[in-house]
Scaffold this motif. Structure first.
Motif, PDB file in Angstrom:
ATOM      1  N   ASP A   1       0.974  -1.038  -0.072  1.00 47.26           N
ATOM      2  CA  ASP A   1      -0.316  -0.109   0.349  1.00 47.26           C
ATOM      3  C   ASP A   1       0.817   1.369  -0.421  1.00 47.26           C
ATOM      4  OD1 ASP A   1      -1.630   2.027   0.778  1.00 47.26           O
ATOM      5  OD2 ASP A   1      -2.512   0.561   1.708  1.00 47.26           O
ATOM      6  N   PRO A   2       0.940   1.947  -0.689  1.00 43.66           N
ATOM      7  CA  PRO A   2       1.617   3.062  -1.025  1.00 43.66           C
ATOM      8  C   PRO A   2       1.164   3.775  -0.383  1.00 43.66           C
ATOM      9  CG  PRO A   2       0.320   2.679  -3.261  1.00 43.66           C
ATOM     10  CD  PRO A   2       0.192   1.619  -2.756  1.00 43.66           C
ATOM     11  N   VAL A   3       0.172   4.647   0.230  1.00 39.39           N
ATOM     12  CA  VAL A   3      -0.728   5.446   0.205  1.00 39.39           C
ATOM     13  C   VAL A   3      -0.700   5.414   2.004  1.00 39.39           C
ATOM     14  CG1 VAL A   3      -3.015   6.668   0.440  1.00 39.39           C
ATOM     15  CG2 VAL A   3      -2.411   5.728  -1.076  1.00 39.39           C
ATOM     16  N   VAL A   4      -1.026   4.411   2.416  1.00 37.77           N
ATOM     17  CA  VAL A   4      -1.371   3.345   4.423  1.00 37.77           C
ATOM     18  C   VAL A   4      -0.211   2.623   4.505  1.00 37.77           C
ATOM     19  CG1 VAL A   4      -2.259   2.631   5.961  1.00 37.77           C
ATOM     20  CG2 VAL A   4      -3.629   4.141   4.689  1.00 37.77           C
ATOM     21  N   PRO A   5       1.252   2.406   5.097  1.00 41.24           N
ATOM     22  CA  PRO A   5       1.514   1.750   4.672  1.00 41.24           C
ATOM     23  C   PRO A   5       1.262   0.325   5.358  1.00 41.24           C
ATOM     24  CG  PRO A   5       2.674   3.976   5.594  1.00 41.24           C
ATOM     25  CD  PRO A   5       1.496   3.872   4.896  1.00 41.24           C
ATOM     26  N   PRO A   6       1.230  -0.202   4.768  1.00 39.86           N
ATOM     27  CA  PRO A   6       0.845  -1.375   5.843  1.00 39.86           C
ATOM     28  C   PRO A   6       1.015  -1.895   6.947  1.00 39.86           C
ATOM     29  CG  PRO A   6       1.410  -2.328   3.040  1.00 39.86           C
ATOM     30  CD  PRO A   6       2.103  -1.038   3.755  1.00 39.86           C
ATOM     31  N   ALA A   7       2.063  -1.762   7.779  1.00 42.31           N
ATOM     32  CA  ALA A   7       2.908  -1.972   8.857  1.00 42.31           C
ATOM     33  C   ALA A   7       1.927  -1.317  10.304  1.00 42.31           C
ATOM     34  CB  ALA A   7       4.195  -1.600   9.677  1.00 42.31           C
ATOM     35  N   GLY A   8       1.225   0.074   9.199  1.00 39.65           N
ATOM     36  CA  GLY A   8       0.051   0.848  10.286  1.00 39.65           C
ATOM     37  C   GLY A   8      -0.926   0.320  10.396  1.00 39.65           C
ATOM     38  N   GLN A   9      -1.271  -0.556   8.983  1.00 37.91           N
ATOM     39  CA  GLN A   9      -2.789  -1.254   9.107  1.00 37.91           C
ATOM     40  C   GLN A   9      -2.372  -2.955   9.794  1.00 37.91           C
ATOM     41  OE1 GLN A   9      -3.769  -2.085   4.996  1.00 37.91           O
ATOM     42  NE2 GLN A   9      -2.893  -0.111   4.169  1.00 37.91           N
ATOM     43  N   PHE A  10      -1.791  -3.098   9.846  1.00 40.30           N
ATOM     44  CA  PHE A  10      -1.633  -4.501  10.589  1.00 40.30           C
ATOM     45  C   PHE A  10      -2.042  -4.481  12.226  1.00 40.30           C
ATOM     46  CE2 PHE A  10      -1.443  -7.042   6.331  1.00 40.30           C
ATOM     47  CZ  PHE A  10      -1.674  -7.793   6.748  1.00 40.30           C
ATOM     48  N   ALA A  11      -0.919  -2.986  12.803  1.00 37.30           N
ATOM     49  CA  ALA A  11      -0.691  -2.886  13.737  1.00 37.30           C
ATOM     50  C   ALA A  11      -1.620  -2.945  14.735  1.00 37.30           C
ATOM     51  CB  ALA A  11       0.095  -1.510  14.217  1.00 37.30           C
ATOM     52  N   VAL A  12      -2.743  -1.580  13.354  1.00 36.69           N
ATOM     53  CA  VAL A  12      -4.518  -1.854  13.997  1.00 36.69           C
ATOM     54  C   VAL A  12      -5.322  -3.752  14.373  1.00 36.69           C
ATOM     55  CG1 VAL A  12      -6.267  -1.018  13.476  1.00 36.69           C
ATOM     56  CG2 VAL A  12      -4.766  -0.266  13.108  1.00 36.69           C
ATOM     57  N   HIS A  13      -4.904  -3.751  13.787  1.00 36.90           N
ATOM     58  CA  HIS A  13      -5.662  -4.832  13.429  1.00 36.90           C
ATOM     59  C   HIS A  13      -5.111  -6.445  14.898  1.00 36.90           C
ATOM     60  CE1 HIS A  13      -4.820  -9.342  13.346  1.00 36.90           C
ATOM     61  NE2 HIS A  13      -6.359 -10.055  12.767  1.00 36.90           N
ATOM     62  N   ASN A  14      -3.734  -5.977  14.823  1.00 39.64           N
ATOM     63  CA  ASN A  14      -3.154  -6.763  15.766  1.00 39.64           C
ATOM     64  C   ASN A  14      -3.907  -6.846  17.572  1.00 39.64           C
ATOM     65  OD1 ASN A  14      -1.527  -7.886  14.150  1.00 39.64           O
ATOM     66  ND2 ASN A  14       0.165  -6.514  13.909  1.00 39.64           N
ATOM     67  N   ALA A  15      -3.274  -5.406  17.603  1.00 36.01           N
ATOM     68  CA  ALA A  15      -4.125  -5.146  19.090  1.00 36.01           C
ATOM     69  C   ALA A  15      -5.797  -4.649  19.752  1.00 36.01           C
ATOM     70  CB  ALA A  15      -3.678  -3.344  19.087  1.00 36.01           C
ATOM     71  N   LEU A  16      -6.201  -5.726  18.405  1.00 33.04           N
ATOM     72  CA  LEU A  16      -7.207  -5.436  18.907  1.00 33.04           C
ATOM     73  C   LEU A  16      -7.835  -5.815  19.880  1.00 33.04           C
ATOM     74  CD1 LEU A  16      -9.015  -6.132  15.264  1.00 33.04           C
ATOM     75  CD2 LEU A  16      -9.538  -3.596  17.021  1.00 33.04           C
ATOM     76  N   SER A  17      -8.725  -5.925  20.671  1.00 30.56           N
ATOM     77  CA  SER A  17      -8.743  -7.102  22.431  1.00 30.56           C
ATOM     78  C   SER A  17     -10.125  -7.696  22.126  1.00 30.56           C
ATOM     79  CB  SER A  17      -8.571  -5.860  23.993  1.00 30.56           C
ATOM     80  OG  SER A  17     -10.650  -5.033  23.311  1.00 30.56           O
ATOM     81  N   GLY A  18     -11.183  -7.612  21.577  1.00 33.28           N
ATOM     82  CA  GLY A  18     -12.229  -8.295  20.986  1.00 33.28           C
ATOM     83  C   GLY A  18     -11.893  -9.517  20.014  1.00 33.28           C
ATOM     84  N   PRO A  19     -12.969  -9.982  19.829  1.00 29.59           N
ATOM     85  CA  PRO A  19     -13.007 -11.066  18.661  1.00 29.59           C
ATOM     86  C   PRO A  19     -12.517  -9.637  17.381  1.00 29.59           C
ATOM     87  CG  PRO A  19     -15.395 -11.081  20.111  1.00 29.59           C
ATOM     88  CD  PRO A  19     -14.385  -9.848  20.667  1.00 29.59           C
ATOM     89  N   ARG A  20     -11.817 -10.620  16.798  1.00 23.37           N
ATOM     90  CA  ARG A  20     -12.047  -9.979  15.248  1.00 23.37           C
ATOM     91  C   ARG A  20     -11.561 -11.593  14.114  1.00 23.37           C
ATOM     92  NH1 ARG A  20      -5.162  -9.112  17.255  1.00 23.37           N
ATOM     93  NH2 ARG A  20      -4.766 -11.091  17.314  1.00 23.37           N
ATOM     94  N   GLU A  21     -12.094 -10.265  13.058  1.00 21.57           N
ATOM     95  CA  GLU A  21     -11.000 -11.119  11.435  1.00 21.57           C
ATOM     96  C   GLU A  21     -10.177 -10.276  11.165  1.00 21.57           C
ATOM     97  OE1 GLU A  21     -14.718 -13.342   9.845  1.00 21.57           O
ATOM     98  OE2 GLU A  21     -16.103 -13.572  11.697  1.00 21.57           O
ATOM     99  N   LEU A  22      -9.924 -11.650  10.389  1.00 19.18           N
ATOM    100  CA  LEU A  22      -8.510 -10.578   9.338  1.00 19.18           C
ATOM    101  C   LEU A  22      -8.939 -10.800   7.628  1.00 19.18           C
ATOM    102  CD1 LEU A  22      -6.461  -8.300   8.856  1.00 19.18           C
ATOM    103  CD2 LEU A  22      -4.448 -10.753   9.125  1.00 19.18           C
ATOM    104  N   GLN A  23      -9.089  -9.785   6.587  1.00 15.13           N
ATOM    105  CA  GLN A  23      -9.320 -10.847   5.383  1.00 15.13           C
ATOM    106  C   GLN A  23      -7.275  -9.681   5.340  1.00 15.13           C
ATOM    107  OE1 GLN A  23     -12.335 -10.061   2.489  1.00 15.13           O
ATOM    108  NE2 GLN A  23     -10.679  -9.449   0.552  1.00 15.13           N
ATOM    109  N   VAL A  24      -6.616 -10.861   4.052  1.00 13.13           N
ATOM    110  CA  VAL A  24      -5.172  -9.833   3.581  1.00 13.13           C
ATOM    111  C   VAL A  24      -5.922  -9.372   2.473  1.00 13.13           C
ATOM    112  CG1 VAL A  24      -3.105 -10.091   3.370  1.00 13.13           C
ATOM    113  CG2 VAL A  24      -4.209 -11.539   5.496  1.00 13.13           C
ATOM    114  N   LEU A  25      -5.398  -8.508   1.852  1.00 11.27           N
ATOM    115  CA  LEU A  25      -5.547  -7.937   0.667  1.00 11.27           C
ATOM    116  C   LEU A  25      -3.924  -7.996   0.406  1.00 11.27           C
ATOM    117  CD1 LEU A  25      -7.917  -4.918   1.155  1.00 11.27           C
ATOM    118  CD2 LEU A  25      -8.366  -6.917   0.886  1.00 11.27           C
ATOM    119  N   ARG A  26      -4.095  -8.126  -1.260  1.00 11.54           N
ATOM    120  CA  ARG A  26      -3.056  -7.906  -1.774  1.00 11.54           C
ATOM    121  C   ARG A  26      -1.975  -6.345  -2.043  1.00 11.54           C
ATOM    122  NH1 ARG A  26      -1.218  -9.367  -8.075  1.00 11.54           N
ATOM    123  NH2 ARG A  26       0.924 -10.190  -8.138  1.00 11.54           N
ATOM    124  N   ALA A  27      -3.406  -5.397  -2.187  1.00  7.59           N
ATOM    125  CA  ALA A  27      -2.718  -3.901  -1.864  1.00  7.59           C
ATOM    126  C   ALA A  27      -3.812  -3.111  -1.945  1.00  7.59           C
ATOM    127  CB  ALA A  27      -2.253  -3.998  -3.395  1.00  7.59           C
ATOM    128  N   GLY A  28      -3.737  -2.177  -1.220  1.00  5.97           N
ATOM    129  CA  GLY A  28      -4.756  -0.881  -0.829  1.00  5.97           C
ATOM    130  C   GLY A  28      -4.049   0.613  -1.942  1.00  5.97           C
TER     131      GLY A  28
END
Length: 330
Positions: free
Chosen positions: A276-303
């Motif tokens: 993702d050239p606009v929003v660096p992927p590491a920041g996106q995944f940091a949001v997912h990784n920190a979630l404290s409740g039930p979570r699901e992840l769909q990994v996208l090839r690109a954003g």
């Protein structure tokens, strides 16, 4: 990611593997992080939003689309769109955030994930086409720096409050939804992409009216790391400002979507990209990784990037969204 041909002067995958992205943490929170946001939320909930429905602007996907306006914190009057079922009463509602640049129409945010739903699609302050405000720049690179000198003046905090006030306006306009403090399951869902995803992560932990959320390629995750990563989005403007004013790092600690996600307990579906050239992927995944409740992840090839598999990923995400909200909100 080498199969994605691009002309950016940097690698939009930033060299991360999926396993490495799944290990990106949230930064430590300031000691008064939760108190700061709860106070902002409490203030927003006292606002009389005085919502007004405009004339019918169209009908699509089983919905009647109206213009809408409402009052947010500071007496700011904002606009957007209201989607109501074409037949029957709404059983649940959605607040739908938008990306940087605002929205000129409801666009791809419809159809809604569940039938018999209503939705408010607000334009937060400063954003076109119905959120423009004197003194707040519309252009993303300037908007993201507006008021950044203090946590109390930073426009991002007010944009989060705009989402809370939009939820209040939706409750006022569609009284069949479970109101705040009433017994029963919360009947609001949240959808937000990019800018709207980051705002959602900041807004949702403190508001018990929501029962589930989807955050797609969310921004504002792990600011200390983002400040080291070149990008083509508004984060580059923040990086440039930080080089001249390093003290803003202390302000950004209060507006970190990953830090907020650690307080987010409601079921959340995150769509995060490997490239993702606009929003660096590491920041996106940091949001997912920190979630404290039930979570699901769909990994996208690109954003934020056109590629051959985009239509298929979008359709897969639409299906996952319908299933997810059906399980947690329907």
């Amino acid at each position: 990611m080498s199969s994605l041909v691009h002309d950016f002067p940097f690698d939009p995958s930033y060299g991360y593997t999926l396993d490495e992205l799944l290990g990106v943490p949230a930064p430590a929170a300031p000691g008064d992080f939760a108190a700061f946001w709860r106070a902002r939320h409490d203030e927003a909930r006292t606002v009389d939003t005085e919502p007004e429905i405009g004339p019918l602007e169209g009908e699509r996907d089983g919905l009647r689309i109206h213009g809408v306006s409402f009052t947010s914190v500071g007496g700011v009057r904002l606009g957007g769109w209201l989607a109501l079922p074409a037949a029957g009463a709404a059983q649940q509602g959605f607040v739908i955030g938008h990306g940087y640049g605002g929205r000129q129409e409801p666009g791809p945010d419809l159809p809604l994930p569940l039938p018999r739903s209503a939705a408010i699609l607000p334009c937060v302050r400063g954003m076109g086409g119905r959120g423009l405000q004197p003194g707040i720049p519309e252009e993303a690179d300037a908007h993201v720096r507006h008021g950044i000198e203090s946590r109390d003046t930073y426009v991002i905090g007010d944009c989060v409050a705009d989402l809370w006030c939009a939820a209040s306006a939706l409750h006022a306009l569609v009284p069949g939804l479970v109101p705040a403090g009433a017994a029963g399951t919360p009947r609001l869902g949240y959808l937000g992409e990019s800018f709207g995803g980051g705002l959602g992560a900041l807004a949702l932990p403190w508001d018990d009216r929501f029962g589930a959320a989807q955050l797609t390629v969310p921004t504002f995750g792990n600011h200390p790391l983002r400040l080291t990563l070149r990008c083509a989005g508004s984060g580059e403007s923040v990086r440039a400002h930080h080089r001249e004013h390093p003290e803003v790092a202390d302000v950004l600690r209060y507006f970190d979507a990953a830090t907020a996600a650690a307080h987010l307990e409601l079921p959340t579906l995150v769509a995060a990209a490997l490239f993702d050239p606009v929003v660096p992927p590491a920041g996106q995944f940091a949001v997912h990784n920190a979630l404290s409740g039930p979570r699901e992840l769909q990994v996208l090839r690109a954003g934020h990037f056109e590629h051959a598999g985009l239509a298929g990923e979008t359709e897969q995400l639409r299906g996952n969204r319908e299933r997810f909200f059906g399980a947690h909100l329907g």
